[in-house]
Design a protein around this motif. Structure first.
Motif, PDB file in Angstrom:
ATOM      1  N   TRP A 162     -11.531  -3.678  -1.833  1.00  9.09           N
ATOM      2  CA  TRP A 162     -11.337  -4.617  -0.715  1.00  9.09           C
ATOM      3  C   TRP A 162     -12.487  -5.598  -0.571  1.00  9.09           C
ATOM      4  O   TRP A 162     -12.304  -6.710  -0.075  1.00  9.09           O
ATOM      5  N   ILE A 167      -6.561 -11.705  -6.818  1.00  7.60           N
ATOM      6  CA  ILE A 167      -6.330 -10.776  -5.701  1.00  7.60           C
ATOM      7  C   ILE A 167      -5.237  -9.771  -6.092  1.00  7.60           C
ATOM      8  O   ILE A 167      -5.394  -8.559  -5.921  1.00  7.60           O
ATOM      9  N   ASP A 171      -3.516  -4.195  15.820  1.00  8.73           N
ATOM     10  CA  ASP A 171      -3.894  -3.090  14.932  1.00  8.73           C
ATOM     11  C   ASP A 171      -5.414  -2.899  14.921  1.00  8.73           C
ATOM     12  O   ASP A 171      -5.906  -1.770  15.020  1.00  8.73           O
ATOM     13  N   LEU A 203       0.818  -1.218   0.000  1.00  9.62           N
ATOM     14  CA  LEU A 203       0.000   0.000   0.000  1.00  9.62           C
ATOM     15  C   LEU A 203       0.850   1.265   0.000  1.00  9.62           C
ATOM     16  O   LEU A 203       0.353   2.350  -0.259  1.00  9.62           O
ATOM     17  N   VAL A 253      -7.716  -9.237   7.336  1.00 14.34           N
ATOM     18  CA  VAL A 253      -7.221  -7.901   7.001  1.00 14.34           C
ATOM     19  C   VAL A 253      -8.087  -7.285   5.904  1.00 14.34           C
ATOM     20  O   VAL A 253      -8.505  -6.127   5.994  1.00 14.34           O
ATOM     21  N   ASN A 273      -5.093 -13.134   6.183  1.00 13.10           N
ATOM     22  CA  ASN A 273      -5.194 -12.157   5.103  1.00 13.10           C
ATOM     23  C   ASN A 273      -6.639 -11.753   4.857  1.00 13.10           C
ATOM     24  O   ASN A 273      -6.937 -10.602   4.563  1.00 13.10           O
ATOM     25  N   MET A 312     -10.465  -3.923   5.993  1.00 15.65           N
ATOM     26  CA  MET A 312     -10.346  -2.818   5.044  1.00 15.65           C
ATOM     27  C   MET A 312     -11.685  -2.552   4.369  1.00 15.65           C
ATOM     28  O   MET A 312     -12.020  -1.421   4.028  1.00 15.65           O
ATOM     29  N   TYR A 371     -10.512 -13.988  -1.032  1.00 12.72           N
ATOM     30  CA  TYR A 371      -9.840 -14.697   0.066  1.00 12.72           C
ATOM     31  C   TYR A 371     -10.751 -15.759   0.671  1.00 12.72           C
ATOM     32  O   TYR A 371     -10.295 -16.814   1.099  1.00 12.72           O
ATOM     33  N   LEU A 421       2.604 -12.198  13.186  1.00  9.42           N
ATOM     34  CA  LEU A 421       1.679 -11.303  12.484  1.00  9.42           C
ATOM     35  C   LEU A 421       0.267 -11.392  13.051  1.00  9.42           C
ATOM     36  O   LEU A 421      -0.504 -10.441  12.941  1.00  9.42           O
TER      37      LEU A 421
END
Lengths: 146, 416
Positions: free
Chosen positions: B312, B297, B373, B259, B337, B334, B341, B319, B366
Motif C-alpha cells: 500500500w 498500481i 469508514d 480485496l 484509501v 483512491n 491502508m 496515486y 463514495l
C-alpha cells in the motif's frame, strides 16, 4: 475465447533434428503475424520426449517413465496459445501455419482452452462468503481500481 | 464444408483481414468510408463465391484484388472523384503486387488515427474503430453498447461523411500533434475495454467480449508503435485488469471487490503479459505516464499473493503521482484509501477532508462512504453514522443503500 494450436511431433522432431533455416524464418514470420494481429498469448517449442517423462497410474500408485516415448505421432513438438473470436478464426490461423513441404497426416491439433470465467466460482465455503460480505461493507474501497 | 461452415470461415477470414484490407484501400482511394464500402463489397462477393469455389489459398489477397477491381469500376463511374480519376485509376491498375509489410503497417496506423480523429464524436470514433479495425459487424457493436443497430449504422455513416466532408487526411500526425492524437486513440481503446469490463458477466456475452476486442486493438497498436510507452502502459493496464475477469463476479453474478477476490482465479498468463508490458514501459522511460501509473498500481495488486501482502505504501505513492498528472478528485479519493491502508485511517482522513468541498464530488456517494469508514475505524461512531446515512441518501443503487444503512445502524448499536 482461447485456443491452443498444437504442433505434432514426428520422427525428425523426436530425433532433435533442427528445422531448416527457411522453416525457422517462416515460423518466425508466422508468429510475428499472430502477434501483430493481437491474438498471440504464448508460443513455445518443445524438446524431444527423451528430455521429458510420463507419469503412469496403476492401483493408486504413480510410476515415472522416462522418455523417449514410443509413439511419435501422439507426441507434441510445440504449441501456440491464441485469443480469438471463434473456433473458425482459430482454424483459419492454424491453416496459415507454415508446414514443411511433403508433410503427410495430422500435423496440428486445435484445442479450445478452458476459461475459468466460463463457470462461476462456487468453491468459496459459506463461512468465507460471510467474511466476504462483512468485508464488502467497507464498501468499494478499491472499486475504481478494480 | 456446408454453406454455413463456409460462412463462418468467411467471417473468420474477415476478422483477420478486414483492417489490413480497409487500410490498404484507404491509402489508395484516400477515403476511409469508400475503402470500407469497397471492402464490404468484396466480402459480399466472397460470401457468394466461396461456398462453391471453396476458400482460396490466400483469402486476404483475393479480397484485395476484388476490392481494387471494384474501386476501378467505381472511379470510372463516379463523378465525385473525377478530379482524381486519372491519377487514381492509374495507380490502382498498376499496384498489382502485394504491398510490403512496412507499408501495410503504415496504412494500419493511418487507419487507427483517422478512425479516432477528434473531428468525430466519441461514439462515432468507437463505432468506426470497432468496425474498421476490430472487424465487428454493426449488429455486434449495437449489442455490445446496448443501442439499436440503426443507431450504430447511422453513427458510422455520419462518421464517414464527416471524414470526407472535412477532408480529413488519411495520415498519422507528426511531431507535437502526435502526442495529443495518440491520447485520443488510447482513450477510445480504453473506453471500449471499460464498456466491457463494467458490465458484469452473465446475460450478454457481447459486453465482456469487448474487453478482448479492446485488448486485441491495444496489442495491435503496441505492435505498430513499439516505441510509445503509453501504448504499452495501456496494454499492461488492460492485461492485468482482464486477468481478474473470472474472480470479479460471484456465483450469482454479484460483483466481488478486489480485496475479496479468489486470487487463485486470476489469470497468471495475463498477469505475466501485463507485468512484461509494464517492464517494457520502464525500459522506454515512460513509467510516469497516466496509463503506466495506473498499470503500476494494478501490478501492485497482481503481485500480492494475498490481499494482506499488498504494497500500500507504493500504491499510495503511485496515486500521488497520478494525482499530480490528472488533478482528479476521484484519484485523490483512491489515494486517501491507499494512505489509510498504508499509514492508518487518520492519515487517509486528513487528505479526504481536503477534498470534501470539491464541487465535482458533490454527488459522489463514495466520498461520505469512505469517510464514514475512516471515522468508524477511528472510533468516532456518531460522525461515522452521519456519513453513512448521507452516503445512503446519495446512492442510486438499492443494494448499496441497504449496506450503507446497515453500517449506519451498526454505528448506533455500538454507541448506544
Amino acid at each position: 475465447m482461447k485456443f491452443m494450436i498444437v504442433g505434432k511431433a514426428n520422427a525428425e522432431t523426436e530425433a532433435g533434428v533442427l528445422p531448416s533455416q527457411e522453416l525457422v524464418d517462416n515460423m518466425h514470420a508466422y508468429n510475428e503475424s499472430l502477434a501483430k494481429a493481437g491474438v498471440l498469448l504464448a508460443a513455445e517449442g518443445l524438446y524431444p520426449s527423451s528430455q521429458g517423462a510420463q507419469i503412469a497410474y496403476s492401483g493408486g500408485k504413480a510410476t515415472v517413465i522416462d522418455g523417449p516415448f514410443a509413439e511419435a505421432k501422439e507426441l507434441i513438438a510445440g504449441f501456440w496459445l491464441i485469443q480469438v473470436k471463434s473456433r473458425e478464426e482459430a482454424i483459419e490461423w492454424a491453416l496459415r501455419l507454415p508446414v514443411p513441404p511433403g508433410h503427410e497426416g495430422v500435423g496440428l491439433d486445435v484445442w479450445r482452452v478452458f476459461d475459468p470465467s466460463d463457470v462461476p466460482d462456487d468453491s468459496m465455503p459459506a463461512e468465507e462468503r460471510e467474511r466476504e460480505e462483512a468485508l464488502r461493507e467497507r464498501l468499494s474501497v478499491d472499486q475504481p481500481d478494480d | 464444408m456446408t454453406a454455413s461452415d463456409t460462412h463462418r470461415a468467411i467471417e473468420a477470414v474477415w476478422r483477420i483481414e478486414a483492417a489490413r484490407l480497409i487500410a490498404g484501400l484507404a491509402r489508395m482511394v484516400r477515403d476511409v468510408g469508400l475503402a470500407e464500402e469497397l471492402a464490404q463489397d468484396a466480402l459480399v462477393a466472397a460470401l457468394q463465391q466461396w461456398p462453391e469455389s471453396g476458400v482460396p489459398r490466400n483469402p486476404g489477397a483475393w479480397l484485395m484484388t476484388v476490392s481494387k477491381r471494384r474501386a476501378i469500376d467505381l472511379i470510372r463511374r463516379n463523378e465525385r472523384l473525377e478530379r482524381n480519376l486519372v491519377e487514381l485509376g492509374h495507380r490502382l491498375e498498376h499496384e498489382e503486387e502485394l504491398p510490403e509489410v512496412d507499408e501495410i503497417e503504415d496504412d494500419l496506423l493511418r487507419l487507427v488515427f483517422t478512425a479516432c480523429h477528434p473531428a468525430l464524436s466519441m461514439e462515432a470514433r468507437v463505432a468506426l474503430t470497432l468496425r474498421v479495425l476490430g472487424g465487428l459487424t454493426t449488429e455486434e457493436i449495437a449489442r455490445a453498447f446496448l443501442v439499436p443497430e440503426s443507431t450504430v449504422a447511422q453513427r458510422i455513416v455520419r462518421a464517414k461523411r464527416t471524414l470526407a466532408d472535412k477532408q480529413i487526411p488519411f495520415e498519422v500526425p507528426q511531431g507535437a500533434e502526435l502526442a495529443g492524437r495518440l491520447a485520443a486513440v488510447l482513450e477510445v481503446i480504453y473506453l471500449v475495454f471499460n464498456e466491457g469490463y463494467s458490465a458484469t458477466a452473465g446475460d450478454d456475452w457481447m459486453r465482456p467480449a469487448l474487453c478482448e476486442d479492446a485488448l486485441r486493438l491495444g496489442r495491435v497498436l503496441a505492435g505498430l508503435m513499439p516505441k510509445e510507452p503509453e501504448v504499452h502502459g495501456l496494454v499492461a493496464l488492460m492485461e492485468i485488469h482482464a486477468s481478474r475477469s473470472a474472480a470479479r463476479v460471484g456465483p450469482s453474478g454479484e460483483p466481488v471487490l478486489l480485496l475479496d477476490q479468489n486470487r487463485a482465479r486470476w489469470d497468471q498468463l495475463l498477469i505475466r503479459r501485463g507485468l512484461a508490458a509494464l517492464e517494457h514501459v520502464e525500459e522506454l522511460g515512460g513509467a510516469r505516464g497516466p496509463y503506466a501509473l495506473q498499470a503500476a498500481i494494478a501490478a501492485c495488486h497482481a503481485r500480492a499473493l494475498n490481499p494482506e501482502d499488498t504494497d500500500w505504501v507504493r500504491i499510495a505513492g503511485l496515486y500521488e503521482e497520478l494525482a499530480k498528472l490528472s488533478r482528479s478528485p476521484v484519484v485523490e479519493l483512491n489515494r486517501a484509501v491507499a494512505l489509510s491502508m498504508a499509514y492508518g485511517p487518520a492519515v487517509g482522513l486528513e487528505l479526504l477532508d481536503q477534498i470534501m468541498d470539491e464541487p465535482s464530488l458533490k454527488d459522489y456517494h463514495l466520498l461520505p462512504s469512505v469517510r464514514g469508514d475512516f471515522l468508524y475505524k477511528l472510533g468516532r461512531r456518531e460522525e461515522a453514522r452521519a456519513e453513512f446515512e448521507r452516503a445512503a441518501s446519495m446512492t442510486r443503487n438499492a443494494r448499496e443503500r441497504a449496506l450503507l444503512e446497515e453500517r449506519a445502524a451498526a454505528c448506533r448499536g455500538d454507541t448506544g
